[in-house]
Design a protein around this motif. Structure first.
Motif, PDB file in Angstrom:
ATOM      1  N   THR A  13       0.827  -1.198   0.000  1.00  0.00           N
ATOM      2  CA  THR A  13       0.000   0.000   0.000  1.00  0.00           C
ATOM      3  C   THR A  13       0.866   1.254   0.000  1.00  0.00           C
ATOM      4  OG1 THR A  13      -1.660  -1.214   1.278  1.00  0.00           O
ATOM      5  CG2 THR A  13      -1.904   1.168   1.172  1.00  0.00           C
ATOM      6  N   ALA A  14       1.915   1.247   0.808  1.00  0.00           N
ATOM      7  CA  ALA A  14       2.772   2.426   0.914  1.00  0.00           C
ATOM      8  C   ALA A  14       3.533   2.687  -0.370  1.00  0.00           C
ATOM      9  CB  ALA A  14       3.741   2.266   2.079  1.00  0.00           C
ATOM     10  N   ILE A  15       4.118   1.634  -0.946  1.00  0.00           N
ATOM     11  CA  ILE A  15       4.868   1.809  -2.189  1.00  0.00           C
ATOM     12  C   ILE A  15       3.933   2.234  -3.304  1.00  0.00           C
ATOM     13  CG2 ILE A  15       6.176   0.577  -3.973  1.00  0.00           C
ATOM     14  CD1 ILE A  15       7.527  -0.982  -1.758  1.00  0.00           C
ATOM     15  N   GLY A  16       2.731   1.606  -3.363  1.00  0.00           N
ATOM     16  CA  GLY A  16       1.760   1.990  -4.377  1.00  0.00           C
ATOM     17  C   GLY A  16       1.277   3.414  -4.217  1.00  0.00           C
ATOM     18  N   GLY A  17       1.244   3.906  -2.968  1.00  0.00           N
ATOM     19  CA  GLY A  17       0.755   5.250  -2.733  1.00  0.00           C
ATOM     20  C   GLY A  17       1.826   6.321  -2.806  1.00  0.00           C
ATOM     21  N   PHE A  18       3.013   6.039  -2.291  1.00  0.00           N
ATOM     22  CA  PHE A  18       4.071   7.041  -2.215  1.00  0.00           C
ATOM     23  C   PHE A  18       5.013   6.996  -3.407  1.00  0.00           C
ATOM     24  CE2 PHE A  18       3.880   9.190   1.813  1.00  0.00           C
ATOM     25  CZ  PHE A  18       3.075   8.384   2.589  1.00  0.00           C
ATOM     26  N   VAL A  19       5.253   5.828  -3.974  1.00  0.00           N
ATOM     27  CA  VAL A  19       6.320   5.710  -4.962  1.00  0.00           C
ATOM     28  C   VAL A  19       5.800   5.079  -6.247  1.00  0.00           C
ATOM     29  CG1 VAL A  19       8.768   5.172  -5.204  1.00  0.00           C
ATOM     30  CG2 VAL A  19       7.782   5.229  -2.946  1.00  0.00           C
ATOM     31  N   ASP A  20       4.751   5.649  -6.804  1.00  0.00           N
ATOM     32  CA  ASP A  20       4.291   5.224  -8.121  1.00  0.00           C
ATOM     33  C   ASP A  20       4.991   6.088  -9.165  1.00  0.00           C
ATOM     34  OD1 ASP A  20       3.045   7.650  -7.881  1.00  0.00           O
ATOM     35  OD2 ASP A  20       0.999   6.860  -7.956  1.00  0.00           O
ATOM     36  N   ILE A  21       4.562   5.981 -10.421  1.00  0.00           N
ATOM     37  CA  ILE A  21       5.260   6.687 -11.495  1.00  0.00           C
ATOM     38  C   ILE A  21       5.196   8.206 -11.309  1.00  0.00           C
ATOM     39  CG2 ILE A  21       3.180   6.553 -12.954  1.00  0.00           C
ATOM     40  CD1 ILE A  21       6.884   6.682 -14.068  1.00  0.00           C
ATOM     41  N   GLY A  22       4.055   8.693 -10.850  1.00  0.00           N
ATOM     42  CA  GLY A  22       3.943  10.135 -10.644  1.00  0.00           C
ATOM     43  C   GLY A  22       4.827  10.623  -9.525  1.00  0.00           C
ATOM     44  N   ASP A  23       4.883   9.858  -8.434  1.00  0.00           N
ATOM     45  CA  ASP A  23       5.699  10.270  -7.300  1.00  0.00           C
ATOM     46  C   ASP A  23       7.181  10.170  -7.607  1.00  0.00           C
ATOM     47  OD1 ASP A  23       3.775  10.875  -5.122  1.00  0.00           O
ATOM     48  OD2 ASP A  23       3.120   8.847  -5.565  1.00  0.00           O
ATOM     49  N   ALA A  28      11.234  13.918  -7.732  1.00  0.00           N
ATOM     50  CA  ALA A  28      12.474  14.325  -8.392  1.00  0.00           C
ATOM     51  C   ALA A  28      12.365  15.752  -8.917  1.00  0.00           C
ATOM     52  CB  ALA A  28      12.805  13.361  -9.528  1.00  0.00           C
ATOM     53  N   VAL A  29      11.195  16.117  -9.463  1.00  0.00           N
ATOM     54  CA  VAL A  29      10.980  17.490  -9.922  1.00  0.00           C
ATOM     55  C   VAL A  29      11.116  18.460  -8.749  1.00  0.00           C
ATOM     56  CG1 VAL A  29       9.255  19.117 -10.780  1.00  0.00           C
ATOM     57  CG2 VAL A  29       9.548  16.906 -11.909  1.00  0.00           C
ATOM     58  N   VAL A  30      10.476  18.121  -7.634  1.00  0.00           N
ATOM     59  CA  VAL A  30      10.534  18.986  -6.455  1.00  0.00           C
ATOM     60  C   VAL A  30      11.971  19.123  -5.962  1.00  0.00           C
ATOM     61  CG1 VAL A  30       9.907  19.117  -4.011  1.00  0.00           C
ATOM     62  CG2 VAL A  30       8.157  18.596  -5.722  1.00  0.00           C
ATOM     63  N   GLY A  31      12.704  18.005  -5.895  1.00  0.00           N
ATOM     64  CA  GLY A  31      14.096  18.073  -5.466  1.00  0.00           C
ATOM     65  C   GLY A  31      14.959  18.884  -6.403  1.00  0.00           C
ATOM     66  N   SER A  32      14.713  18.754  -7.709  1.00  0.00           N
ATOM     67  CA  SER A  32      15.550  19.459  -8.685  1.00  0.00           C
ATOM     68  C   SER A  32      15.220  20.943  -8.781  1.00  0.00           C
ATOM     69  CB  SER A  32      15.403  18.811 -10.072  1.00  0.00           C
ATOM     70  OG  SER A  32      14.101  19.017 -10.594  1.00  0.00           O
ATOM     71  N   THR A 237      14.017  10.145  -0.226  1.00  0.00           N
ATOM     72  CA  THR A 237      15.338   9.875  -0.794  1.00  0.00           C
ATOM     73  C   THR A 237      15.388  10.233  -2.275  1.00  0.00           C
ATOM     74  OG1 THR A 237      14.789   7.537  -1.248  1.00  0.00           O
ATOM     75  CG2 THR A 237      15.829   8.035   0.871  1.00  0.00           C
ATOM     76  N   ILE A 238      14.265  10.073  -2.963  1.00  0.00           N
ATOM     77  CA  ILE A 238      14.213  10.474  -4.377  1.00  0.00           C
ATOM     78  C   ILE A 238      14.447  11.981  -4.494  1.00  0.00           C
ATOM     79  CG2 ILE A 238      12.745  10.637  -6.427  1.00  0.00           C
ATOM     80  CD1 ILE A 238      11.272   8.116  -5.326  1.00  0.00           C
ATOM     81  N   ALA A 239      13.747  12.746  -3.653  1.00  0.00           N
ATOM     82  CA  ALA A 239      13.894  14.207  -3.686  1.00  0.00           C
ATOM     83  C   ALA A 239      15.305  14.632  -3.300  1.00  0.00           C
ATOM     84  CB  ALA A 239      12.869  14.847  -2.750  1.00  0.00           C
ATOM     85  N   VAL A 240      15.889  13.976  -2.295  1.00  0.00           N
ATOM     86  CA  VAL A 240      17.232  14.345  -1.848  1.00  0.00           C
ATOM     87  C   VAL A 240      18.256  14.055  -2.947  1.00  0.00           C
ATOM     88  CG1 VAL A 240      19.031  13.957  -0.132  1.00  0.00           C
ATOM     89  CG2 VAL A 240      16.646  13.966   0.577  1.00  0.00           C
ATOM     90  N   CYS A 241      18.137  12.896  -3.596  1.00  0.00           N
ATOM     91  CA  CYS A 241      19.061  12.571  -4.692  1.00  0.00           C
ATOM     92  C   CYS A 241      18.990  13.624  -5.790  1.00  0.00           C
ATOM     93  CB  CYS A 241      18.731  11.195  -5.266  1.00  0.00           C
ATOM     94  SG  CYS A 241      19.339   9.810  -4.278  1.00  0.00           S
ATOM     95  N   ALA A 242      17.779  14.059  -6.126  1.00  0.00           N
ATOM     96  CA  ALA A 242      17.622  15.086  -7.155  1.00  0.00           C
ATOM     97  C   ALA A 242      18.215  16.413  -6.695  1.00  0.00           C
ATOM     98  CB  ALA A 242      16.152  15.256  -7.505  1.00  0.00           C
ATOM     99  N   ALA A 243      18.029  16.737  -5.411  1.00  0.00           N
ATOM    100  CA  ALA A 243      18.572  17.994  -4.880  1.00  0.00           C
ATOM    101  C   ALA A 243      20.095  17.993  -4.897  1.00  0.00           C
ATOM    102  CB  ALA A 243      18.054  18.217  -3.464  1.00  0.00           C
ATOM    103  N   VAL A 244      20.706  16.832  -4.685  1.00  0.00           N
ATOM    104  CA  VAL A 244      22.168  16.735  -4.620  1.00  0.00           C
ATOM    105  C   VAL A 244      22.797  16.767  -6.007  1.00  0.00           C
ATOM    106  CG1 VAL A 244      24.077  15.184  -4.008  1.00  0.00           C
ATOM    107  CG2 VAL A 244      22.196  15.549  -2.405  1.00  0.00           C
ATOM    108  N   VAL A 245      22.171  16.080  -6.972  1.00  0.00           N
ATOM    109  CA  VAL A 245      22.792  15.919  -8.292  1.00  0.00           C
ATOM    110  C   VAL A 245      22.193  16.856  -9.343  1.00  0.00           C
ATOM    111  CG1 VAL A 245      23.179  14.309 -10.207  1.00  0.00           C
ATOM    112  CG2 VAL A 245      23.428  13.532  -7.834  1.00  0.00           C
ATOM    113  N   VAL A 253      13.678  17.860 -14.074  1.00  0.00           N
ATOM    114  CA  VAL A 253      13.233  16.528 -14.469  1.00  0.00           C
ATOM    115  C   VAL A 253      11.982  16.608 -15.337  1.00  0.00           C
ATOM    116  CG1 VAL A 253      12.344  14.322 -13.630  1.00  0.00           C
ATOM    117  CG2 VAL A 253      14.210  15.466 -12.427  1.00  0.00           C
ATOM    118  N   VAL A 254      12.049  15.975 -16.502  1.00  0.00           N
ATOM    119  CA  VAL A 254      10.882  15.878 -17.389  1.00  0.00           C
ATOM    120  C   VAL A 254      10.644  14.442 -17.848  1.00  0.00           C
ATOM    121  CG1 VAL A 254      11.061  18.256 -18.207  1.00  0.00           C
ATOM    122  CG2 VAL A 254      12.303  16.434 -19.416  1.00  0.00           C
TER     123      VAL A 254
END
Length: 409
Positions: A13-23, A28-32, A237-245, A253-254
């Motif tokens: 449930t968590a992965i489906g809700g938090f980490v789907d294709i949109g998330d 990543a967009v938010v982090g970048s 962690t997705i957002a942090v990786c984008a913020a770092v790199v 991210v597009v």
């Protein structure tokens, strides 16, 4: 140990809700673009979904019935229909996005145009729903989705300035070059993504599928308080990786391939291969979850037999509804619409539907006719009321911000 091994429903449930294709793309967009200045939204969203999912699981365990069934009975057909209309439309949009997400992930892995993978994705989702037992489905998909922990591994290997990241997260502000409108638009999008209504519908229906009873309330809490925070951690962690790199390089991210860039830079080809497995599992799990949620909500509202614990012939309308949803999703994707864009819109629209979902759950969780002595405590009700105010504000502000900012542009 048995309870610890039983967190697969919460993980799925968590992965489906938090980490789907949109998330994957949105975080990543938010982090970048915003660094970690919106990390607080994910934390707030995790607390909120834990609060209401715990209520939903408790209602299912005590009453033996899924949340949507009880909402319709408790509040009546008219209020239930408004909830059904809003949640089903969002579910259908998300099914479309997740099927496209599976295809995009397979394109990333194989290099074949993603449109060619769409029919295979639809067939694969349907075969799993039709033939695979619920427990196997949740265990395999949920646990493979944990490959997304590779974002955290890659982040550690990148060796960022942790003090600067923590300061950015703890002192949120609108970055220079970004408007306040865009900042709050993405805040609502992240909040809506964390508290998407189908998560609680799937979680409570899954509790019925697993035949939880009052003795399983502790199991429900373990699922909620391990699974959902895990999903929130992965999205951060997705957002942090984008913020770092990506942020220092000025890369916005597009596409899904850009989401993978920090992992490839930090961990190399092996980490990238693990990431692809995780993305496929997460998007596939989200497609299963949203397709099932569409069938659950329709069947529970209209009183049809439902559930994977029944043979398809015994729940024919439930399975037919899911087939129709998958066919519609394929037809929409065949027009060439961007599945990532569909999901980004769906999470904003989900914010609009949040009051219709979470207020009824709170009402039912306080009804001694259903819950007996296991109604909400005072502290839970106070916190839930605070979140309902936040939910209402997000619901009212979502569409105006979308129009004003051009969907965050």
């Amino acid at each position: 140990m048995k309870r610890l091994l039983g967190v697969a429903l919460g993980i799925l449930t968590a992965i489906g809700g938090f980490v789907d294709i949109g998330d994957l793309v949105t975080n990543a967009v938010v982090g970048s673009r915003f660094g970690l200045s919106l990390a607080w939204v994910v934390v707030v969203g995790v607390v909120g979904i834990c609060l209401f999912a715990n209520m939903s699981g408790r209602v299912a365990a005590v009453s033996g019935r899924a949340t949507f069934e009880v909402i319709r009975e408790r509040l009546g057909a008219r209020a239930g229909l408004a909830n059904l209309a809003a949640s089903f439309l969002i579910n259908l949009m998300t099914v479309t996005a997740e099927v496209g997400g599976i295809a995009l992930a397979l394109q990333l892995a194989m290099g074949v145009q993603y449109e060619l993978w769409i029919p295979l994705a639809i067939v694969a989702v349907w075969l799993v729903i039709w033939r695979v037992r619920f427990s196997i489905m949740e265990n395999v998909t949920g646990l493979l989705g944990l490959c997304l922990v590779v974002f955290a591994v890659a982040l550690a290997l990148l060796g960022p300035q942790w003090g600067d990241l923590l300061k950015d997260a703890l002192t949120p502000a609108v970055p220079s070059g970004e408007s306040a409108g865009s900042y709050w638009y993405y805040a609502i999008a992240l909040f809506g993504a964390a508290m998407t209504p189908y998560e609680v519908f799937f979680f409570s229906s899954g509790a019925v599928e697993e035949r939880w009873g009052p003795k399983d309330i502790a199991q429900s809490r373990i699922n909620v308080f391990i699974g959902f925070p895990l999903g929130g951690f992965l999205s951060l962690t997705i957002a942090v990786c984008a913020a770092v790199v990506l942020l220092p390089a000025g890369i916005e991210v597009v596409s899904l391939s850009q989401v993978a860039l920090p992992v490839a830079q930090g961990g190399g080809q092996i980490a990238l291969a693990v990431l692809i497995v995780g993305i496929i599992a997460a998007t596939f799990g989200a497609a299963l979850e949203t397709t099932l949620s569409s069938g659950y909500t329709l069947a529970q509202y209209f009183g049809w037999p439902w559930g994977k614990f029944r043979r398809p012939a015994e729940a024919a309308r439930f399975h037919l509804a899911m087939i129709v949803c998958l066919v519609v999703a394929g037809a929409v994707l065949a027009t060439g619409v961007d599945p990532v864009l569909v999901t980004e819109y769906s999470v904003v629209f989900s914010a609009i539907a949040l009051p219709l979902t979470y207020l009824p759950i709170m009402i039912v969780a306080n009804d001694p006719g259903y819950m007996g002595e296991r109604v909400n405590g005072r502290a839970v009700n106070v916190l839930a009321t605070v979140f309902l105010v936040i939910i209402l504000i997000a619901s009212v502000a979502a569409i105006p911000l979308m129009i004003i900012t051009g969907a965050g542009q």
